[in-house]
Design a protein around this motif. Structure first.
Motif, PDB file in Angstrom:
ATOM      1  N   LEU A   1       1.027  -0.911  -0.026  1.00 21.85           N
ATOM      2  CA  LEU A   1      -0.287   0.318   0.430  1.00 21.85           C
ATOM      3  C   LEU A   1       0.909   0.982  -0.313  1.00 21.85           C
ATOM      4  CD1 LEU A   1      -2.559  -0.545   2.216  1.00 21.85           C
ATOM      5  CD2 LEU A   1      -2.982  -0.802   0.020  1.00 21.85           C
ATOM      6  N   LEU A   2       1.884   1.010   0.498  1.00 26.42           N
ATOM      7  CA  LEU A   2       3.149   2.359   0.789  1.00 26.42           C
ATOM      8  C   LEU A   2       3.410   2.528  -0.865  1.00 26.42           C
ATOM      9  CD1 LEU A   2       5.113   4.374   2.329  1.00 26.42           C
ATOM     10  CD2 LEU A   2       6.358   2.912   2.752  1.00 26.42           C
ATOM     11  N   VAL A   3       3.882   1.629  -1.692  1.00 25.03           N
ATOM     12  CA  VAL A   3       4.211   1.636  -3.193  1.00 25.03           C
ATOM     13  C   VAL A   3       2.756   2.000  -3.637  1.00 25.03           C
ATOM     14  CG1 VAL A   3       5.500   0.118  -4.597  1.00 25.03           C
ATOM     15  CG2 VAL A   3       6.102   0.082  -2.494  1.00 25.03           C
ATOM     16  N   ALA A   4       1.742   1.651  -3.456  1.00 21.94           N
ATOM     17  CA  ALA A   4       0.671   2.050  -4.431  1.00 21.94           C
ATOM     18  C   ALA A   4       0.856   3.744  -3.771  1.00 21.94           C
ATOM     19  CB  ALA A   4      -0.637   1.221  -3.734  1.00 21.94           C
ATOM     20  N   PHE A   5       0.587   4.028  -3.387  1.00 24.52           N
ATOM     21  CA  PHE A   5       0.068   5.325  -2.598  1.00 24.52           C
ATOM     22  C   PHE A   5       0.967   6.660  -3.587  1.00 24.52           C
ATOM     23  CE2 PHE A   5      -2.577   4.250   0.374  1.00 24.52           C
ATOM     24  CZ  PHE A   5      -4.175   5.269   0.046  1.00 24.52           C
ATOM     25  N   GLU A   6       2.661   6.229  -3.331  1.00 23.43           N
ATOM     26  CA  GLU A   6       3.231   6.741  -3.874  1.00 23.43           C
ATOM     27  C   GLU A   6       3.406   6.933  -5.340  1.00 23.43           C
ATOM     28  OE1 GLU A   6       7.618   4.392  -2.471  1.00 23.43           O
ATOM     29  OE2 GLU A   6       7.511   5.456  -0.702  1.00 23.43           O
ATOM     30  N   TYR A   7       3.016   5.733  -6.547  1.00 23.20           N
ATOM     31  CA  TYR A   7       2.399   5.711  -7.467  1.00 23.20           C
ATOM     32  C   TYR A   7       1.516   6.615  -8.232  1.00 23.20           C
ATOM     33  CZ  TYR A   7       2.153   3.552 -12.078  1.00 23.20           C
ATOM     34  OH  TYR A   7       1.771   3.266 -13.643  1.00 23.20           O
ATOM     35  N   SER A   8       0.177   6.415  -7.176  1.00 20.55           N
ATOM     36  CA  SER A   8      -0.821   7.224  -7.263  1.00 20.55           C
ATOM     37  C   SER A   8      -1.813   6.561  -6.426  1.00 20.55           C
ATOM     38  CB  SER A   8      -1.459   7.079  -8.813  1.00 20.55           C
ATOM     39  OG  SER A   8      -3.089   7.585  -8.434  1.00 20.55           O
ATOM     40  N   TYR A   9      -2.625   8.061  -6.051  1.00 19.58           N
ATOM     41  CA  TYR A   9      -3.756   8.017  -4.991  1.00 19.58           C
ATOM     42  C   TYR A   9      -4.148   7.200  -4.914  1.00 19.58           C
ATOM     43  CZ  TYR A   9      -0.609  11.411  -1.774  1.00 19.58           C
ATOM     44  OH  TYR A   9       0.087  12.356  -1.130  1.00 19.58           O
ATOM     45  N   VAL A  10      -5.334   7.238  -6.303  1.00 21.25           N
ATOM     46  CA  VAL A  10      -6.326   6.274  -6.529  1.00 21.25           C
ATOM     47  C   VAL A  10      -5.537   5.236  -6.815  1.00 21.25           C
ATOM     48  CG1 VAL A  10      -7.432   6.240  -8.301  1.00 21.25           C
ATOM     49  CG2 VAL A  10      -6.682   8.614  -8.234  1.00 21.25           C
ATOM     50  N   VAL A  11      -5.083   4.878  -7.135  1.00 22.75           N
ATOM     51  CA  VAL A  11      -4.944   3.445  -6.719  1.00 22.75           C
ATOM     52  C   VAL A  11      -4.571   2.710  -5.245  1.00 22.75           C
ATOM     53  CG1 VAL A  11      -2.536   1.515  -7.330  1.00 22.75           C
ATOM     54  CG2 VAL A  11      -2.907   3.585  -9.362  1.00 22.75           C
ATOM     55  N   GLY A  12      -3.729   3.336  -4.750  1.00 21.27           N
ATOM     56  CA  GLY A  12      -3.528   3.666  -3.543  1.00 21.27           C
ATOM     57  C   GLY A  12      -4.983   3.181  -2.358  1.00 21.27           C
ATOM     58  N   VAL A  13      -5.967   4.362  -3.550  1.00 25.56           N
ATOM     59  CA  VAL A  13      -7.181   4.055  -2.304  1.00 25.56           C
ATOM     60  C   VAL A  13      -7.391   2.457  -2.787  1.00 25.56           C
ATOM     61  CG1 VAL A  13      -9.121   5.093  -2.187  1.00 25.56           C
ATOM     62  CG2 VAL A  13      -7.294   6.937  -2.452  1.00 25.56           C
ATOM     63  N   LEU A  14      -7.964   2.620  -4.239  1.00 26.96           N
ATOM     64  CA  LEU A  14      -8.832   1.416  -4.283  1.00 26.96           C
ATOM     65  C   LEU A  14      -7.873  -0.098  -4.045  1.00 26.96           C
ATOM     66  CD1 LEU A  14      -8.456   2.088  -8.222  1.00 26.96           C
ATOM     67  CD2 LEU A  14     -10.947   2.163  -6.167  1.00 26.96           C
ATOM     68  N   ALA A  15      -6.587   0.073  -4.065  1.00 28.92           N
ATOM     69  CA  ALA A  15      -5.860  -1.183  -2.959  1.00 28.92           C
ATOM     70  C   ALA A  15      -6.105  -1.588  -1.881  1.00 28.92           C
ATOM     71  CB  ALA A  15      -4.371  -1.060  -3.505  1.00 28.92           C
ATOM     72  N   SER A  16      -6.416   0.149  -1.457  1.00 27.65           N
ATOM     73  CA  SER A  16      -6.895  -0.050   0.213  1.00 27.65           C
ATOM     74  C   SER A  16      -8.078  -0.975  -0.015  1.00 27.65           C
ATOM     75  CB  SER A  16      -6.630   1.015   0.854  1.00 27.65           C
ATOM     76  OG  SER A  16      -5.535   1.698   0.777  1.00 27.65           O
ATOM     77  N   PHE A  17      -9.355  -0.671  -0.797  1.00 26.09           N
ATOM     78  CA  PHE A  17     -10.431  -1.085  -0.665  1.00 26.09           C
ATOM     79  C   PHE A  17     -10.097  -2.457  -0.956  1.00 26.09           C
ATOM     80  CE2 PHE A  17     -14.407  -2.374  -2.635  1.00 26.09           C
ATOM     81  CZ  PHE A  17     -15.325  -1.772  -1.965  1.00 26.09           C
ATOM     82  N   GLY A  18      -9.526  -3.249  -1.358  1.00 24.02           N
ATOM     83  CA  GLY A  18      -9.219  -4.480  -1.064  1.00 24.02           C
ATOM     84  C   GLY A  18      -8.899  -5.199   0.041  1.00 24.02           C
ATOM     85  N   THR A  19      -8.482  -4.286   1.050  1.00 26.01           N
ATOM     86  CA  THR A  19      -6.883  -4.986   2.029  1.00 26.01           C
ATOM     87  C   THR A  19      -8.480  -5.105   2.805  1.00 26.01           C
ATOM     88  OG1 THR A  19      -5.515  -4.208   1.435  1.00 26.01           O
ATOM     89  CG2 THR A  19      -5.674  -4.784   3.687  1.00 26.01           C
ATOM     90  N   VAL A  20      -9.459  -3.602   3.396  1.00 21.96           N
ATOM     91  CA  VAL A  20     -10.998  -3.807   3.968  1.00 21.96           C
ATOM     92  C   VAL A  20     -12.130  -4.959   3.539  1.00 21.96           C
ATOM     93  CG1 VAL A  20     -12.722  -2.267   4.830  1.00 21.96           C
ATOM     94  CG2 VAL A  20      -9.905  -1.260   3.825  1.00 21.96           C
ATOM     95  N   LEU A  21     -11.841  -4.881   2.611  1.00 21.29           N
ATOM     96  CA  LEU A  21     -12.746  -6.599   2.405  1.00 21.29           C
ATOM     97  C   LEU A  21     -11.567  -7.714   3.021  1.00 21.29           C
ATOM     98  CD1 LEU A  21     -14.343  -5.199  -1.488  1.00 21.29           C
ATOM     99  CD2 LEU A  21     -15.720  -5.247   0.348  1.00 21.29           C
ATOM    100  N   SER A  22     -11.151  -7.539   2.306  1.00 20.37           N
ATOM    101  CA  SER A  22     -10.155  -9.029   2.986  1.00 20.37           C
ATOM    102  C   SER A  22     -10.303  -9.485   4.642  1.00 20.37           C
ATOM    103  CB  SER A  22      -8.829  -8.425   2.287  1.00 20.37           C
ATOM    104  OG  SER A  22      -7.999  -9.611   3.257  1.00 20.37           O
ATOM    105  N   ALA A  23     -10.219  -8.269   5.230  1.00 15.50           N
ATOM    106  CA  ALA A  23     -10.407  -8.241   6.819  1.00 15.50           C
ATOM    107  C   ALA A  23     -11.703  -8.095   6.647  1.00 15.50           C
ATOM    108  CB  ALA A  23      -9.823  -7.410   7.599  1.00 15.50           C
TER     109      ALA A  23
END
Length: 475
Positions: free
Chosen positions: A390-412
């Motif tokens: 997620l750190l790398v995703a947010f460094e690449y793009s905030y949009v990518v980071g937010v979408l990837a974080s959404f997957g992490t929330v669903l995983s939990a």
């Protein structure tokens, strides 16, 4: 040490061949002993490893038409250890569940181990392809012969043809590369520079093969069915090791050999990765079969791996390798736990289970630790990998980071919801007198739980070795 890593499984195969098939207990003990010796050899290889980044323990295998070079670096080292760890666990968890052709089953397990050791150490593209495809044959037999339900043959053919057809494109790319350069030696190819159009063509060939193996959406159709129909050892090998071959192939061939093509196709692969994370997580939430829940969660987790890889940063590669190792431990343990339930009650439908923690406290405790690790709780190895991702995703793009974080929330969400439905509440009226884990089952799961949290508490033991190889290869 690298010779011993391959020699011990070969000796185990020869030892099994000379034992009569009626002596089933002796066959299992021999397979377990030789696989444990292989695991010991991989730990000794790690202990003697110099964290300098180069390929080490180089061995040359001479044959009639040439030679093949084998070696291990900080990236392949831990995949060797993971393979050697899961093989004896596969023997243990199959101790009573495999009822027929036990000799042939154990031979298939050891053959897979040898082929995987070769895949992670060979430094030649043709040799990599041969070993990469060679794993399909014993895995096809394990699913088709020792599968648990009526659709096992169909699932075996799904697995075989999906991965085999995709790998044909890799073979064409290797032939085209050989025609241009005149060698398939990996280290020599890394020193070459290729035209951009040539890189695009070769990258597409590798991508089609490796994306099916990971698997990426929309190439994931074979995975859930193969997991559902495979025996527990087959599911552990699939989730723990075989899915990692795609990620390992991207690490070895995408950026080191084809940097411009990797940069060009990175946005497209990131979109597919985000789709796998979100779609895989949402699909997991609606599954009713225990094995399908773990299988679809693998699609989501491996999407996070490719997302980290194609950020093209050192942190991204470390995150990808760490995530693959974490997934190999946790997903394998979840499949083992699900199978322990199935062996007792002969159903994998979630709605028939409830209140298992009351009658199976050992099982409930270990599964809680695994479910929390799957949800990336701090101190677990999944947390370290997903934090870097997620750190790398947010460094690449905030949009990518937010979408990837959404997957992490669903995983939990789906992990905790699964545990709540199976283990909490009043005991189910469909389940009578369930028996808790025996010693063999308990210590098999406990080993994976301990390693999961040890890697989360002491991640630097793994990260330092991986990072030195990444920097050496100028990732």
């Amino acid at each position: 040490m690298l010779e011993l890593v391959v020699l011990f499984p070969v000796m185990g195969i020869l030892n099994i061949l000379i034992i009569i098939r009626e002596n089933e207990k002796r066959l299992k003990k021999i397979a377990l002993e030789w696989s444990l010796l292989t695991l010991t050899a991989t730990f000794l290889l790690w202990a003697s490893f110099d964290a300098g980044g180069q390929f080490q323990a180089i061995k040359i295998f001479e044959w009639t038409s040439g030679s093949a070079l084998f070696g291990a670096d900080g990236i392949s080292l831990f995949f060797l250890i993971l393979t050697a760890l899961l093989t004896p666990l596969c023997v243990l968890i199959s101790w009573n569940s495999i009822k027929f052709l036990i000799k042939e089953f154990l031979l298939c397990l050891l053959i897979i181990e040898i082929l995987l050791m070769g895949v992670f150490t060979i430094l030649d593209l043709v040799g990599f392809y041969i070993l990469f495809e060679g794993v399909l044959i014993p895995m096809f037999l394990i699913i088709g012969i020792w599968g648990s339900r009526e659709e096992k043959v169909q699932a075996a053919y799904y697995f075989f043809f999906y991965t085999f057809v995709g790998s044909v494109f890799m073979l064409l790319a290797i032939f085209f590369l050989y025609d241009q350069v005149g060698t398939t030696d990996y280290q020599a190819l890394c020193c070459q520079q290729y035209e951009r159009e040539l890189q695009y063509f070769i990258f597409i060939g590798f991508f089609l093969s490796l994306a099916i193996k990971i698997p990426k959406i929309p190439f994931h159709i074979w995975l859930p069915q193969a997991h559902v129909e495979a025996p527990v050892a087959g599911s552990v090998i699939l989730a723990g090791i075989l899915l990692k071959l795609g990620g390992y192939g991207f690490i070895r061939f995408s950026w080191p050999l084809l940097p411009e093509a990797s940069e060009y196709f990175a946005p497209f692969i990131l979109i597919l990765s985000l789709l796998a994370i979100i779609y895989g997580s949402l699909t997991t939430c609606r599954q009713v079969d225990l094995k399908r829940i773990v299988a679809y969660s693998s699609v989501a987790h491996m999407g996070l791996v490719t997302l980290s890889l194609f950020s093209h940063t050192v942190q991204g590669l470390v995150a990808a390798v760490f995530l693959m190792l974490a997934h190999g431990l946790v997903s394998s343990a979840l499949f083992i736990g699900v199978t322990f339930l199935y062996e007792r009650h002969h159903t994998r439908l979630v709605r028939y289970y409830r209140g298992m923690v009351i009658t199976m406290p050992l099982f409930g405790t270990l599964m809680l630790a695994l479910v929390l690790a799957n949800a990336s709780i701090p101190l677990s190895c999944n947390f370290v990998g997903e934090f870097f991702s997620l750190l790398v995703a947010f460094e690449y793009s905030y949009v990518v980071g937010v979408l990837a974080s959404f997957g992490t929330v669903l995983s939990a969400g789906y992990s905790i919801y699964l545990y709540n439905r199976v283990c909490f509440g009043l005991p189910s009226k469909f389940i009578f007198y369930p028996r808790d884990l025996n010693r063999r089952e308990f210590f098999t799961l406990l080993t994976l739980v301990i390693l999961t949290y040890l890697m989360g508490i002491f991640p630097f033991l793994v990260i330092d070795v991986i990072k030195s190889s990444v920097i050496f290869q100028e990732w």
